[in-house]
Design a protein around this motif. Structure first.
Motif, PDB file in Angstrom:
ATOM      1  N   ARG A  29       0.853  -1.198   0.000  1.00 60.60           N
ATOM      2  CA  ARG A  29       0.000   0.000   0.000  1.00 60.60           C
ATOM      3  C   ARG A  29       0.881   1.238   0.000  1.00 60.60           C
ATOM      4  O   ARG A  29       1.916   1.292   0.647  1.00 60.60           O
ATOM      5  CB  ARG A  29      -0.902   0.016   1.221  1.00 60.60           C
ATOM      6  N   TYR A  30       0.415   2.242  -0.741  1.00 60.43           N
ATOM      7  CA  TYR A  30       1.081   3.539  -0.693  1.00 60.43           C
ATOM      8  C   TYR A  30       0.025   4.629  -0.759  1.00 60.43           C
ATOM      9  O   TYR A  30      -0.874   4.574  -1.596  1.00 60.43           O
ATOM     10  CB  TYR A  30       2.081   3.725  -1.847  1.00 60.43           C
ATOM     11  N   GLU A  31       0.153   5.612   0.125  1.00 64.25           N
ATOM     12  CA  GLU A  31      -0.783   6.738   0.164  1.00 64.25           C
ATOM     13  C   GLU A  31      -0.112   7.984  -0.397  1.00 64.25           C
ATOM     14  O   GLU A  31       0.936   8.393   0.091  1.00 64.25           O
ATOM     15  CB  GLU A  31      -1.229   7.020   1.597  1.00 64.25           C
ATOM     16  N   THR A  34      -2.931  11.345   2.910  1.00 65.12           N
ATOM     17  CA  THR A  34      -3.508  10.678   4.077  1.00 65.12           C
ATOM     18  C   THR A  34      -4.984  11.046   4.203  1.00 65.12           C
ATOM     19  O   THR A  34      -5.451  12.031   3.599  1.00 65.12           O
ATOM     20  CB  THR A  34      -2.779  11.096   5.368  1.00 65.12           C
ATOM     21  N   GLN A  35      -5.701  10.292   5.002  1.00 64.67           N
ATOM     22  CA  GLN A  35      -7.124  10.585   5.230  1.00 64.67           C
ATOM     23  C   GLN A  35      -7.286  11.971   5.853  1.00 64.67           C
ATOM     24  O   GLN A  35      -8.215  12.705   5.515  1.00 64.67           O
ATOM     25  CB  GLN A  35      -7.741   9.509   6.135  1.00 64.67           C
ATOM     26  N   TYR A  50      -2.185  15.440  -7.770  1.00 66.83           N
ATOM     27  CA  TYR A  50      -2.152  13.984  -7.689  1.00 66.83           C
ATOM     28  C   TYR A  50      -2.556  13.377  -9.034  1.00 66.83           C
ATOM     29  O   TYR A  50      -3.155  14.042  -9.876  1.00 66.83           O
ATOM     30  CB  TYR A  50      -3.114  13.497  -6.594  1.00 66.83           C
ATOM     31  N   THR A  68      -5.688   8.877  -4.545  1.00 66.47           N
ATOM     32  CA  THR A  68      -5.079   9.209  -3.253  1.00 66.47           C
ATOM     33  C   THR A  68      -4.238   8.080  -2.677  1.00 66.47           C
ATOM     34  O   THR A  68      -3.403   8.318  -1.810  1.00 66.47           O
ATOM     35  CB  THR A  68      -6.165   9.584  -2.227  1.00 66.47           C
ATOM     36  N   SER A  69      -4.455   6.843  -3.152  1.00 65.31           N
ATOM     37  CA  SER A  69      -3.640   5.726  -2.676  1.00 65.31           C
ATOM     38  C   SER A  69      -3.706   4.569  -3.658  1.00 65.31           C
ATOM     39  O   SER A  69      -4.604   4.506  -4.503  1.00 65.31           O
ATOM     40  CB  SER A  69      -4.099   5.258  -1.287  1.00 65.31           C
ATOM     41  N   THR A  71      -3.312   0.245  -3.572  1.00 66.16           N
ATOM     42  CA  THR A  71      -3.273  -0.928  -2.708  1.00 66.16           C
ATOM     43  C   THR A  71      -3.183  -2.183  -3.561  1.00 66.16           C
ATOM     44  O   THR A  71      -3.826  -2.271  -4.600  1.00 66.16           O
ATOM     45  CB  THR A  71      -4.552  -1.003  -1.847  1.00 66.16           C
ATOM     46  N   ASN A  80      -7.295   3.970  -5.329  1.00 66.87           N
ATOM     47  CA  ASN A  80      -8.403   4.624  -4.645  1.00 66.87           C
ATOM     48  C   ASN A  80      -8.504   6.057  -5.115  1.00 66.87           C
ATOM     49  O   ASN A  80      -7.539   6.816  -5.041  1.00 66.87           O
ATOM     50  CB  ASN A  80      -8.224   4.580  -3.131  1.00 66.87           C
ATOM     51  N   GLU A  90     -15.935   8.192  -3.238  1.00 66.09           N
ATOM     52  CA  GLU A  90     -14.727   7.418  -3.489  1.00 66.09           C
ATOM     53  C   GLU A  90     -15.037   6.270  -4.430  1.00 66.09           C
ATOM     54  O   GLU A  90     -16.149   5.751  -4.460  1.00 66.09           O
ATOM     55  CB  GLU A  90     -14.138   6.886  -2.183  1.00 66.09           C
ATOM     56  N   ASN A  92     -12.785   2.766  -6.256  1.00 58.50           N
ATOM     57  CA  ASN A  92     -11.551   2.017  -6.455  1.00 58.50           C
ATOM     58  C   ASN A  92     -11.460   1.584  -7.912  1.00 58.50           C
ATOM     59  O   ASN A  92     -12.295   0.824  -8.390  1.00 58.50           O
ATOM     60  CB  ASN A  92     -11.506   0.789  -5.536  1.00 58.50           C
TER      61      ASN A  92
END
Length: 114
Positions: A29-31, A34-35, A50, A68-69, A71, A80, A90, A92
């Motif tokens: 996983r890479y963000e 962050t939330q 982004y 944003t990330s 996974t 995501n 959101e 995926n």
């Protein structure tokens, strides 16, 4: 296969391979954000910093998402995205839903993090 179609596919394959290897070597996983950053008041000012993805919905409405990330779960990669509209929905995205530009943007950001 035409020369440009071949180049397009090679670029897709190369960026996908890089993203998969990066995730395997970094916990899956890479963000990019962050939330806490996503929920901040000024996140809308940073949306274009982004990678992007596009979703075509019902009645051909086009929705733009900020990735944003990323996974990887059971060897499946998910991107995501947070909708750039007012609802911040959101979604995926799978690998095949991402265009080459979005994959390249993600791979580029990951190279900066290494």
């Amino acid at each position: 296969m035409s020369d440009f179609t071949r180049k397009y596919q090679e670029l897709r394959d190369e960026s996908t391979k890089y993203i998969v290897e990066f995730l395997k070597n970094n916990g899956g996983r890479y963000e990019f954000a962050t939330q806490e950053e996503i929920e901040s008041d000024d996140f809308s000012d940073k949306l274009w910093d982004y990678p992007q993805a596009t979703y075509i919905g019902k009645h051909d409405f086009t929705y733009y998402y900020t990735i944003t990330s990323i996974t990887m779960e059971n060897d499946v990669v998910w991107f995501n995205g947070v909708c750039m509209g007012e609802d911040s929905d959101e979604y995926n995205f799978g690998l095949l839903e991402m265009d080459v530009a979005g994959l390249c943007d993600c791979a580029d950001l990951l190279t900066i993090k290494e």
